[in-house]
Scaffold this motif. Sequence first.
Motif, mmCIF file in Angstrom:
data_model
loop_
_atom_site.group_PDB
_atom_site.id
_atom_site.type_symbol
_atom_site.label_atom_id
_atom_site.label_comp_id
_atom_site.label_asym_id
_atom_site.label_seq_id
_atom_site.Cartn_x
_atom_site.Cartn_y
_atom_site.Cartn_z
ATOM 1 N N GLN A 1 0.795 -1.220 0.000
ATOM 2 C CA GLN A 1 0.000 0.000 0.000
ATOM 3 C C GLN A 1 0.831 1.276 0.000
ATOM 4 N N ASN A 2 2.055 1.210 0.480
ATOM 5 C CA ASN A 2 2.852 2.412 0.712
ATOM 6 C C ASN A 2 3.484 2.934 -0.578
ATOM 7 N N ILE A 3 3.182 4.187 -0.887
ATOM 8 C CA ILE A 3 3.814 4.883 -2.015
ATOM 9 C C ILE A 3 4.862 5.826 -1.441
ATOM 10 N N HIS A 4 6.104 5.620 -1.819
ATOM 11 C CA HIS A 4 7.197 6.446 -1.301
ATOM 12 C C HIS A 4 7.275 7.752 -2.089
ATOM 13 N N HIS A 5 6.204 8.492 -1.997
ATOM 14 C CA HIS A 5 6.098 9.725 -2.771
ATOM 15 C C HIS A 5 5.001 10.578 -2.142
ATOM 16 N N PHE A 6 4.919 11.863 -2.577
ATOM 17 C CA PHE A 6 3.879 12.743 -2.051
ATOM 18 C C PHE A 6 2.664 12.805 -2.967
ATOM 19 N N SER A 7 2.749 12.166 -4.145
ATOM 20 C CA SER A 7 1.620 12.143 -5.075
ATOM 21 C C SER A 7 1.646 10.844 -5.863
ATOM 22 N N CYS A 8 0.573 10.602 -6.608
ATOM 23 C CA CYS A 8 0.479 9.376 -7.404
ATOM 24 C C CYS A 8 1.030 9.618 -8.802
ATOM 25 N N GLU A 9 2.021 8.831 -9.178
ATOM 26 C CA GLU A 9 2.564 8.832 -10.530
ATOM 27 C C GLU A 9 2.735 7.380 -10.952
ATOM 28 N N LEU A 10 2.607 7.111 -12.228
ATOM 29 C CA LEU A 10 2.656 5.723 -12.709
ATOM 30 C C LEU A 10 3.916 4.974 -12.269
ATOM 31 N N PRO A 11 5.114 5.536 -12.377
ATOM 32 C CA PRO A 11 6.299 4.787 -11.943
ATOM 33 C C PRO A 11 6.255 4.377 -10.474
ATOM 34 N N SER A 12 5.571 5.180 -9.646
ATOM 35 C CA SER A 12 5.473 4.857 -8.219
ATOM 36 C C SER A 12 4.501 3.718 -7.947
ATOM 37 N N LEU A 13 3.589 3.452 -8.878
ATOM 38 C CA LEU A 13 2.585 2.403 -8.677
ATOM 39 C C LEU A 13 3.077 1.030 -9.121
ATOM 40 N N TYR A 14 4.029 0.975 -10.026
ATOM 41 C CA TYR A 14 4.476 -0.316 -10.554
ATOM 42 C C TYR A 14 5.004 -1.270 -9.480
ATOM 43 N N PRO A 15 5.827 -0.800 -8.518
ATOM 44 C CA PRO A 15 6.312 -1.734 -7.489
ATOM 45 C C PRO A 15 5.204 -2.284 -6.590
ATOM 46 N N LEU A 16 4.038 -1.624 -6.562
ATOM 47 C CA LEU A 16 2.948 -2.058 -5.691
ATOM 48 C C LEU A 16 2.033 -3.078 -6.369
ATOM 49 N N SER A 17 2.167 -3.243 -7.672
ATOM 50 C CA SER A 17 1.245 -4.108 -8.405
ATOM 51 C C SER A 17 1.647 -5.571 -8.275
ATOM 52 N N CYS A 18 0.634 -6.434 -8.103
ATOM 53 C CA CYS A 18 0.886 -7.873 -8.065
ATOM 54 C C CYS A 18 0.528 -8.526 -9.401
ATOM 55 N N SER A 19 0.328 -7.706 -10.435
ATOM 56 C CA SER A 19 0.054 -8.218 -11.775
ATOM 57 C C SER A 19 1.149 -7.735 -12.722
ATOM 58 N N ASP A 20 1.088 -8.180 -13.947
ATOM 59 C CA ASP A 20 2.091 -7.831 -14.950
ATOM 60 C C ASP A 20 1.955 -6.360 -15.339
ATOM 61 N N VAL A 21 3.037 -5.604 -15.182
ATOM 62 C CA VAL A 21 3.004 -4.160 -15.471
ATOM 63 C C VAL A 21 3.600 -3.846 -16.842
ATOM 64 N N SER A 22 3.989 -4.877 -17.603
ATOM 65 C CA SER A 22 4.711 -4.638 -18.850
ATOM 66 C C SER A 22 3.899 -3.824 -19.859
ATOM 67 N N ALA A 23 2.576 -4.083 -19.929
ATOM 68 C CA ALA A 23 1.746 -3.336 -20.890
ATOM 69 C C ALA A 23 1.693 -1.856 -20.525
ATOM 70 N N SER A 24 1.495 -1.569 -19.235
ATOM 71 C CA SER A 24 1.442 -0.171 -18.786
ATOM 72 C C SER A 24 2.796 0.497 -18.944
ATOM 73 N N PHE A 25 3.857 -0.223 -18.612
ATOM 74 C CA PHE A 25 5.205 0.345 -18.746
ATOM 75 C C PHE A 25 5.525 0.654 -20.210
ATOM 76 N N THR A 26 5.125 -0.263 -21.103
ATOM 77 C CA THR A 26 5.362 -0.051 -22.544
ATOM 78 C C THR A 26 4.591 1.165 -23.046
ATOM 79 N N ALA A 27 3.314 1.293 -22.599
ATOM 80 C CA ALA A 27 2.507 2.454 -22.998
ATOM 81 C C ALA A 27 3.135 3.746 -22.499
ATOM 82 N N LEU A 28 3.625 3.741 -21.252
ATOM 83 C CA LEU A 28 4.272 4.924 -20.687
ATOM 84 C C LEU A 28 5.557 5.260 -21.428
ATOM 85 N N LEU A 29 6.341 4.233 -21.747
ATOM 86 C CA LEU A 29 7.597 4.458 -22.465
ATOM 87 C C LEU A 29 7.345 5.023 -23.859
#
Length: 305
Positions: free
Chosen positions: A170-198
């Motif tokens: 649950q813990n986001i080591h940040h003061f706001s929500c940004e996509l890179p900060s959410l990836y370590p918290l996900s228990c599913s495959d983030v490759s599609a979201s990471f590819t879209a962001l890249l």
Amino acid sequence: MRNHSVVSEFVLLGLSADPQIQALFFVLFFVIYILTLMGNLMLLLVIRVDSQLHIPMYFFLGQLSFLDLCHSSVTVPKLLENLLSEKKTISVEGCMAQVFFVFATGGTESCLLAVMAYDRYVAITSPLLYGQVMNRQLCMGLVGSSWGLAFLDALINILVALNLDFCEAQNIHHFSCELPSLYPLSCSDVSASFTALLCSSLLHFFGNFLLIFFSYVHILFTILSISSTKGRSKAFSTCSSHLTVVIFFYGSGLLRYLMPNSGSIQELIFSLQYSVVTPMLNPLIYSLKNKEVKAAVRRMLKRCF
């Protein structure tokens, strides 16, 4: 979000766990936010009421001020709330909404800075045709396209990110929500979201950066071809404010997204720079470095007092 995502909220760990330091941060960022609102609203008002500023350059500057108000208001109020509260939480839906609007307003600002670079390119390389080329219809179209492209980009990224599942962390080591900060918290495959962001970072932000770069290469060659020192100085002064804003925006923004997501102090500083500090500095940069804006502010103050 999917039904089997058991996490309903995140904890924004923010900048410090020390209550005294949090109080100091609250005062600091509250003052910065008030200055951001006052500076950008004043610039919008000056551009609106002063007829001498009713030209494309200041039309785009007014749009930039409005964007800075929006971009800052997406993150700073939640930051201030968390600095005062013990429970520094944000719902998953609220977090995704913040991700979307940070992406949309930041993307629009990236496009707008490229548009402003093109405006300066036309003004310096073809001064006699400036009014004809940068007509109202084109200016409105460029601004509308900037908003449209950025919101489409943000929508694609958020629709892909909605497929992420968050099960335990649950813990986001940040003061706001940004996509890179959410990836370590996900228990599913983030490759599609990471590819879209890249892809969007390469096409949207780097694409705009290249447009700005090539515009200034042409501007530089044109300025160097001017024979008089006074003429070169005057031409460069019309670009200096915009160039300073570009350096602040892209310098901190690109460094933040190119850094590995670790919650380090450098990462937080770069995020604070482009999302909190830069929106406050932009009206100051244009007010202090632009003679026409300073003269317009003085005229407005004389009318008021």
